[in-house]
Write a protein that holds these residues in place. Sequence first.
Motif, mmCIF file in Angstrom:
data_model
loop_
_atom_site.group_PDB
_atom_site.id
_atom_site.type_symbol
_atom_site.label_atom_id
_atom_site.label_comp_id
_atom_site.label_asym_id
_atom_site.label_seq_id
_atom_site.Cartn_x
_atom_site.Cartn_y
_atom_site.Cartn_z
ATOM 1 N N PHE A 279 0.790 -1.233 0.000
ATOM 2 C CA PHE A 279 0.000 0.000 0.000
ATOM 3 C C PHE A 279 0.822 1.283 0.000
ATOM 4 C CE2 PHE A 279 -2.743 -3.236 1.899
ATOM 5 C CZ PHE A 279 -3.865 -3.102 1.117
ATOM 6 N N GLY A 280 2.120 1.184 0.229
ATOM 7 C CA GLY A 280 2.954 2.376 0.280
ATOM 8 C C GLY A 280 3.211 2.826 1.710
ATOM 9 N N LYS A 281 4.261 3.609 1.876
ATOM 10 C CA LYS A 281 4.692 4.039 3.206
ATOM 11 C C LYS A 281 3.697 4.977 3.887
ATOM 12 C CE LYS A 281 9.580 3.606 2.259
ATOM 13 N NZ LYS A 281 10.380 3.075 3.330
ATOM 14 N N GLU A 282 2.911 5.685 3.104
ATOM 15 C CA GLU A 282 1.989 6.673 3.657
ATOM 16 C C GLU A 282 0.596 6.111 3.938
ATOM 17 O OE1 GLU A 282 3.194 9.651 4.532
ATOM 18 O OE2 GLU A 282 5.098 8.914 3.768
ATOM 19 N N SER A 283 0.442 4.817 3.830
ATOM 20 C CA SER A 283 -0.861 4.186 4.018
ATOM 21 C C SER A 283 -1.353 4.337 5.459
ATOM 22 C CB SER A 283 -0.757 2.704 3.667
ATOM 23 O OG SER A 283 -1.890 2.009 4.081
ATOM 24 N N THR A 284 -2.663 4.517 5.606
ATOM 25 C CA THR A 284 -3.234 4.593 6.954
ATOM 26 C C THR A 284 -3.098 3.260 7.674
ATOM 27 O OG1 THR A 284 -5.428 4.056 6.094
ATOM 28 C CG2 THR A 284 -4.912 6.378 6.373
ATOM 29 N N LYS A 285 -3.084 2.174 6.933
ATOM 30 C CA LYS A 285 -2.922 0.854 7.554
ATOM 31 C C LYS A 285 -1.555 0.754 8.220
ATOM 32 C CE LYS A 285 -5.535 -0.720 3.667
ATOM 33 N NZ LYS A 285 -5.853 0.666 3.389
ATOM 34 N N GLN B 158 0.162 1.087 -8.895
ATOM 35 C CA GLN B 158 1.342 1.945 -8.894
ATOM 36 C C GLN B 158 1.298 2.910 -10.065
ATOM 37 O OE1 GLN B 158 3.602 2.066 -6.517
ATOM 38 N NE2 GLN B 158 2.583 0.458 -5.384
ATOM 39 N N GLU B 159 0.444 2.603 -11.044
ATOM 40 C CA GLU B 159 0.348 3.446 -12.230
ATOM 41 C C GLU B 159 -0.078 4.868 -11.871
ATOM 42 O OE1 GLU B 159 -2.244 1.608 -15.058
ATOM 43 O OE2 GLU B 159 -1.171 -0.288 -14.940
ATOM 44 N N GLU B 160 -0.878 5.017 -10.822
ATOM 45 C CA GLU B 160 -1.325 6.346 -10.428
ATOM 46 C C GLU B 160 -0.130 7.220 -10.042
ATOM 47 O OE1 GLU B 160 -4.308 5.928 -7.399
ATOM 48 O OE2 GLU B 160 -5.519 4.614 -8.672
ATOM 49 N N GLU B 161 0.825 6.651 -9.317
ATOM 50 C CA GLU B 161 2.023 7.405 -8.946
ATOM 51 C C GLU B 161 2.846 7.732 -10.186
ATOM 52 O OE1 GLU B 161 4.395 5.825 -5.791
ATOM 53 O OE2 GLU B 161 2.634 5.271 -4.630
ATOM 54 N N ASN B 162 2.968 6.759 -11.075
ATOM 55 C CA ASN B 162 3.705 6.964 -12.313
ATOM 56 C C ASN B 162 3.060 8.075 -13.138
ATOM 57 O OD1 ASN B 162 5.984 6.119 -13.558
ATOM 58 N ND2 ASN B 162 5.123 4.234 -14.389
ATOM 59 N N GLN B 163 1.733 8.074 -13.190
ATOM 60 C CA GLN B 163 1.011 9.094 -13.947
ATOM 61 C C GLN B 163 1.211 10.472 -13.325
ATOM 62 O OE1 GLN B 163 -0.380 8.635 -16.913
ATOM 63 N NE2 GLN B 163 -0.644 10.826 -16.944
ATOM 64 N N LYS B 164 1.260 10.519 -12.006
ATOM 65 C CA LYS B 164 1.489 11.792 -11.322
ATOM 66 C C LYS B 164 2.862 12.354 -11.701
ATOM 67 C CE LYS B 164 1.816 13.951 -6.795
ATOM 68 N NZ LYS B 164 1.795 13.783 -5.341
ATOM 69 N N ILE B 165 3.859 11.491 -11.753
ATOM 70 C CA ILE B 165 5.205 11.940 -12.117
ATOM 71 C C ILE B 165 5.209 12.487 -13.542
ATOM 72 C CG2 ILE B 165 7.571 11.154 -12.565
ATOM 73 C CD1 ILE B 165 7.119 9.163 -10.211
ATOM 74 N N LYS C 127 6.604 19.189 -5.771
ATOM 75 C CA LYS C 127 5.243 18.699 -6.016
ATOM 76 C C LYS C 127 5.122 17.213 -5.750
ATOM 77 C CE LYS C 127 3.727 22.200 -9.339
ATOM 78 N NZ LYS C 127 3.348 22.458 -10.738
ATOM 79 N N LEU C 128 6.184 16.450 -5.982
ATOM 80 C CA LEU C 128 6.156 15.025 -5.687
ATOM 81 C C LEU C 128 6.084 14.768 -4.182
ATOM 82 C CD1 LEU C 128 8.753 13.516 -8.172
ATOM 83 C CD2 LEU C 128 6.307 13.044 -8.081
ATOM 84 N N LEU C 129 6.710 15.626 -3.426
ATOM 85 C CA LEU C 129 6.730 15.450 -1.982
ATOM 86 C C LEU C 129 5.422 15.849 -1.311
ATOM 87 C CD1 LEU C 129 10.328 16.698 -1.217
ATOM 88 C CD2 LEU C 129 9.507 14.337 -1.194
ATOM 89 N N ILE C 130 4.689 16.754 -1.939
ATOM 90 C CA ILE C 130 3.431 17.214 -1.366
ATOM 91 C C ILE C 130 2.299 16.343 -1.894
ATOM 92 C CG2 ILE C 130 1.793 19.145 -1.264
ATOM 93 C CD1 ILE C 130 4.237 20.998 -1.605
ATOM 94 N N PRO C 131 1.552 15.682 -1.008
ATOM 95 C CA PRO C 131 0.485 14.782 -1.483
ATOM 96 C C PRO C 131 -0.662 15.537 -2.129
ATOM 97 C CG PRO C 131 0.647 14.732 0.927
ATOM 98 C CD PRO C 131 1.669 15.695 0.440
#
Length: 156
Positions: free
Chosen positions: A38-44, A96-103, A152-156
């Motif tokens: 889920f990634g490091k920032e996940s609420t879980k 993970q595509e969402e992160e790739n698309q953001k980049i 911008k990558l660092l700011i969610p």
Amino acid sequence: MIEKEIALINKQLESLTAKNFDLEAWKSHTIIFLERIFGKESTKVRMIKELKYDYSSWNLRDAAGTGKDSDPVILKAREILEATKLELEHLGVPKQEEENQKIWSLLEEELTGKQIREIKLVLQSEDPDKLEKIANMLFNLEKENMSVVLAKLLIP
């Protein structure tokens, strides 16, 4: 693919019942698995990190008087993992595509069309030095542009 993630969660659920259960060791293993899924920032991940025993006198008194046969920390851990398992079963693994698309979106905002095309051409090539070539292309960009992209990558 999702079977592997569910198997990891099932293993962690089983380890909650181990006779020599160690919360901190269990949390470490679980965090590693959940961060990968889920990634490091996940609420879980955050909820697992926050699990701890409360040894205050009020909490010990309340726990002793209720006749509870289950550990509240283990119950909470079990609920987190059960909810995670349900999410995976019904919604699948986060893409993970969402992160790739953001980049790519950020790069397209800050770079020229020509620069984007050049990067994409190198990515699509069979060149073994892709990484070095792209790194050089990005290194030669104006520092302001790259600073904005990184910020911008660092700011969610």
